[in-house]
Design a protein around this motif. Structure first.
Motif, PDB file in Angstrom:
ATOM      1  N   ASN A 126      34.687 -70.218 -67.504  1.00 30.01           N
ATOM      2  CA  ASN A 126      33.727 -69.619 -66.580  1.00 30.01           C
ATOM      3  C   ASN A 126      32.642 -68.851 -67.329  1.00 30.01           C
ATOM      4  N   GLY A 127      33.062 -68.098 -68.375  1.00 31.79           N
ATOM      5  CA  GLY A 127      32.076 -67.377 -69.170  1.00 31.79           C
ATOM      6  C   GLY A 127      31.129 -68.311 -69.900  1.00 31.79           C
ATOM      7  N   LEU A 128      31.662 -69.392 -70.470  1.00 27.97           N
ATOM      8  CA  LEU A 128      30.807 -70.361 -71.155  1.00 27.97           C
ATOM      9  C   LEU A 128      29.893 -71.084 -70.175  1.00 27.97           C
ATOM     10  N   HIS A 129      30.377 -71.350 -68.971  1.00 31.92           N
ATOM     11  CA  HIS A 129      29.545 -72.025 -67.960  1.00 31.92           C
ATOM     12  C   HIS A 129      28.340 -71.165 -67.595  1.00 31.92           C
ATOM     13  N   GLU A 130      28.559 -69.850 -67.477  1.00 37.73           N
ATOM     14  CA  GLU A 130      27.442 -68.956 -67.172  1.00 37.73           C
ATOM     15  C   GLU A 130      26.421 -68.948 -68.305  1.00 37.73           C
ATOM     16  N   ARG A 131      26.905 -68.989 -69.548  1.00 33.50           N
ATOM     17  CA  ARG A 131      25.983 -68.970 -70.688  1.00 33.50           C
ATOM     18  C   ARG A 131      25.190 -70.266 -70.798  1.00 33.50           C
ATOM     19  N   PHE A 132      25.862 -71.385 -70.609  1.00 26.79           N
ATOM     20  CA  PHE A 132      25.169 -72.669 -70.746  1.00 26.79           C
ATOM     21  C   PHE A 132      24.300 -72.985 -69.529  1.00 26.79           C
ATOM     22  N   GLN A 133      24.410 -72.189 -68.467  1.00 22.28           N
ATOM     23  CA  GLN A 133      23.516 -72.344 -67.328  1.00 22.28           C
ATOM     24  C   GLN A 133      22.151 -71.724 -67.578  1.00 22.28           C
ATOM     25  N   LYS A 134      22.036 -70.960 -68.643  1.00 26.15           N
ATOM     26  CA  LYS A 134      20.782 -70.270 -68.939  1.00 26.15           C
ATOM     27  C   LYS A 134      19.858 -71.158 -69.786  1.00 26.15           C
ATOM     28  N   GLY A 135      18.583 -71.145 -69.457  1.00 25.87           N
ATOM     29  CA  GLY A 135      17.621 -71.939 -70.218  1.00 25.87           C
ATOM     30  C   GLY A 135      17.419 -71.429 -71.629  1.00 25.87           C
ATOM     31  N   THR A 136      17.666 -70.134 -71.864  1.00 27.26           N
ATOM     32  CA  THR A 136      17.518 -69.590 -73.212  1.00 27.26           C
ATOM     33  C   THR A 136      18.544 -70.190 -74.175  1.00 27.26           C
ATOM     34  N   THR A 137      19.722 -70.550 -73.663  1.00 29.15           N
ATOM     35  CA  THR A 137      20.720 -71.209 -74.518  1.00 29.15           C
ATOM     36  C   THR A 137      20.220 -72.574 -74.967  1.00 29.15           C
ATOM     37  N   VAL A 138      19.604 -73.308 -74.053  1.00 32.24           N
ATOM     38  CA  VAL A 138      19.040 -74.617 -74.413  1.00 32.24           C
ATOM     39  C   VAL A 138      17.948 -74.451 -75.460  1.00 32.24           C
ATOM     40  N   LEU A 139      17.054 -73.489 -75.252  1.00 35.14           N
ATOM     41  CA  LEU A 139      15.977 -73.259 -76.223  1.00 35.14           C
ATOM     42  C   LEU A 139      16.557 -72.838 -77.574  1.00 35.14           C
ATOM     43  N   GLU A 205      18.893 -72.335 -64.873  1.00 35.67           N
ATOM     44  CA  GLU A 205      18.033 -71.155 -64.920  1.00 35.67           C
ATOM     45  C   GLU A 205      16.905 -71.341 -65.923  1.00 35.67           C
ATOM     46  N   PRO A 206      15.665 -71.129 -65.550  1.00 37.93           N
ATOM     47  CA  PRO A 206      14.528 -71.376 -66.464  1.00 37.93           C
ATOM     48  C   PRO A 206      14.537 -70.408 -67.654  1.00 37.93           C
ATOM     49  N   ILE A 207      13.757 -70.776 -68.653  1.00 40.77           N
ATOM     50  CA  ILE A 207      13.646 -69.951 -69.859  1.00 40.77           C
ATOM     51  C   ILE A 207      12.826 -68.710 -69.536  1.00 40.77           C
ATOM     52  N   LYS A 208      13.393 -67.572 -69.839  1.00 42.05           N
ATOM     53  CA  LYS A 208      12.658 -66.328 -69.626  1.00 42.05           C
ATOM     54  C   LYS A 208      13.097 -65.322 -70.670  1.00 42.05           C
ATOM     55  N   MET A 209      12.167 -64.439 -71.021  1.00 46.15           N
ATOM     56  CA  MET A 209      12.474 -63.441 -72.041  1.00 46.15           C
ATOM     57  C   MET A 209      13.252 -62.281 -71.419  1.00 46.15           C
ATOM     58  N   PRO A 210      14.066 -61.606 -72.226  1.00 48.24           N
ATOM     59  CA  PRO A 210      14.830 -60.473 -71.693  1.00 48.24           C
ATOM     60  C   PRO A 210      13.931 -59.282 -71.370  1.00 48.24           C
TER      61      PRO A 210
END
Length: 405
Positions: A126-139, A205-210
């Motif tokens: 579940n924790g990894l799924h939340e992280r890989f749902q973020k566009g920043t991880t892809v970038l 989730e799209p790429i966005k800065m913190p």
């Protein structure tokens, strides 16, 4: 250990000033890679999630089964998800490619695993799924891949046999120029666009800065602090920071005094042109070496120290005696190789040889098996019938038991 003031290098050079300290080329590249991986948060975090996903794939049979079925239903095949390892220098790019090429299957498998009733593994999924749902991880994965491909290609090149120190430095300079050319707006936009396209196609989730907190005025002064206006501008700075660290580390680790000294010695052997560095070694005689090198280059063709070694080995004793100074120079170069990666593979071979089923193997047998395994290409060329004949002819009892071949 490598300190020039109080390290092992300093103590050895105190006893023998001509001892050359040279760090193994592939080891240096791996240290550069590790520095690049930990430079910026986006690359560091993306590689950490890649490692965690690979560990989950290897430790959970249930997740492995789910991922295989999901990947085969979508693309007909699957690629194993691998964790990262600090001692395996060329696994980062394949691990990133395995995730980027199967990103949709990874998300589906993690979501299904998170909904299972396995408490510990489900929470990790579940924790990894939340992280890989973020566009920043892809970038982060795309940025890491852009840097890792060049460094791992260099590492693979330097681990080959017969490499020269001069060739190693030329390869490093070539890679350094490549990374310097990548430090442009166009290169970053290409990577950013590829990551954005994948994020859009996956509908995550799209790429966005913190969220950025303004620094305190007592630290920043009266001027307004710099704040990136767009996400692309924020992550471009981080991409350039990774490239700057790579080029700086390559310069720092490969511009060693010992390497420059070794290049001069190697150039004397490979080019036949005598340098003043020869005068530093009492075992080398300037005039004799000059005559012998001229004779050696006129009769033999070679490009590396390994080729010179083979030539010397195949000489008859009378001819080899003509090149005593060339042999002395060759021995000086062979004791300081450009890479120690090949010699260290014998340590990796021990894990394959002394398994749990062979735990009672004696030291003598282990040494013999290790030599046969490391030099297996020579073992394949041995005449087995001749070996059997030599074994049988040692005693009469062996001849009586085994007969003749």
């Amino acid at each position: 250990m490598s300190g020039h003031l109080s390290g092992v290098q300093a103590h050895i050079r105190k006893e023998q000033p001509l001892a050359i300290y040279v760090h193994c080329g592939p080891h240096c590249v791996n240290l550069v890679t590790q520095a690049a991986c930990s430079t910026t948060p986006i690359v560091r975090d993306a590689l950490q999630w890649t490692h965690e996903l690979g560990c989950l794939f290897g430790q959970s049979g249930k997740f492995k089964t789910i991922f295989k079925s999901v990947a085969k239903s979508t693309s007909g095949s699957y690629i194993t998800l691998k964790p990262l390892c600090p001692t395996r220098w060329t696994v980062r790019t394949p691990a990133i490619d395995a995730i980027l090429g199967q990103y949709e299957a990874v998300l589906a498998a993690l979501e299904e695993m998170a909904s299972s009733n396995t408490s510990d593994t489900a929470s990790r999924a579940n924790g990894l799924h939340e992280r890989f749902q973020k566009g920043t991880t892809v970038l982060g994965l795309f940025l890491a891949k852009e840097v890792m491909m060049g460094l791992e290609g260099l590492n693979t090149s330097l681990q080959g046999r017969g490499k020269t120190v001069g060739g190693m430095l030329s390869a490093v300079d070539c890679v350094k120029k490549h990374f310097q050319s990548q430090r442009t707006e166009e290169a970053f936009i290409t990577v950013y666009t590829s990551a954005t396209d994948l994020v859009t196609s996956l509908d995550i989730e799209p790429i966005k800065m913190p969220h950025l907190r303004k620094p305190q005025r007592r630290h920043a002064g009266p001027a307004e602090p710099y704040v990136p206006s767009t996400d692309q501008e924020y992550y471009r700075v981080q991409f350039f920071q990774v490239l700057d660290i790579v080029t700086t580390q390559l310069t720092k680790r490969f511009e060693q005094e010992g390497l420059q000294h070794l290049v001069k010695l190697e150039k004397v052997l490979l080019s036949g042109q005598i340098d003043d560095v020869v005068d530093l070694y009492p075992e080398l005689q300037f005039q004799s070496l000059k005559v012998q090198l001229a004779m050696f280059t006129a009769n033999y063709t070679y490009k590396t120290c390994s080729e010179v070694t083979e030539i010397m080995r195949n000489m008859v004793p009378e001819v080899r005696g003509l090149f005593s100074q060339v042999e002395a120079l060759l021995r000086l170069l062979l004791v300081v190789p450009a890479s120690s990666a090949e010699a260290e593979r014998s340590f990796s071979a021990l894990r394959r040889l002394k398994t749990w089923l062979r735990s009672s193997m004696s030291q003598t047998r282990l040494n013999s098996v290790a030599v046969c395994h490391v030099h297996r290409e020579r073992m394949y060329n041995l005449d087995k019938k001749k070996l059997c004949q030599e074994f049988v002819q040692v005693t009469d009892r062996r001849m009586h038991v085994f007969g003749s071949f």
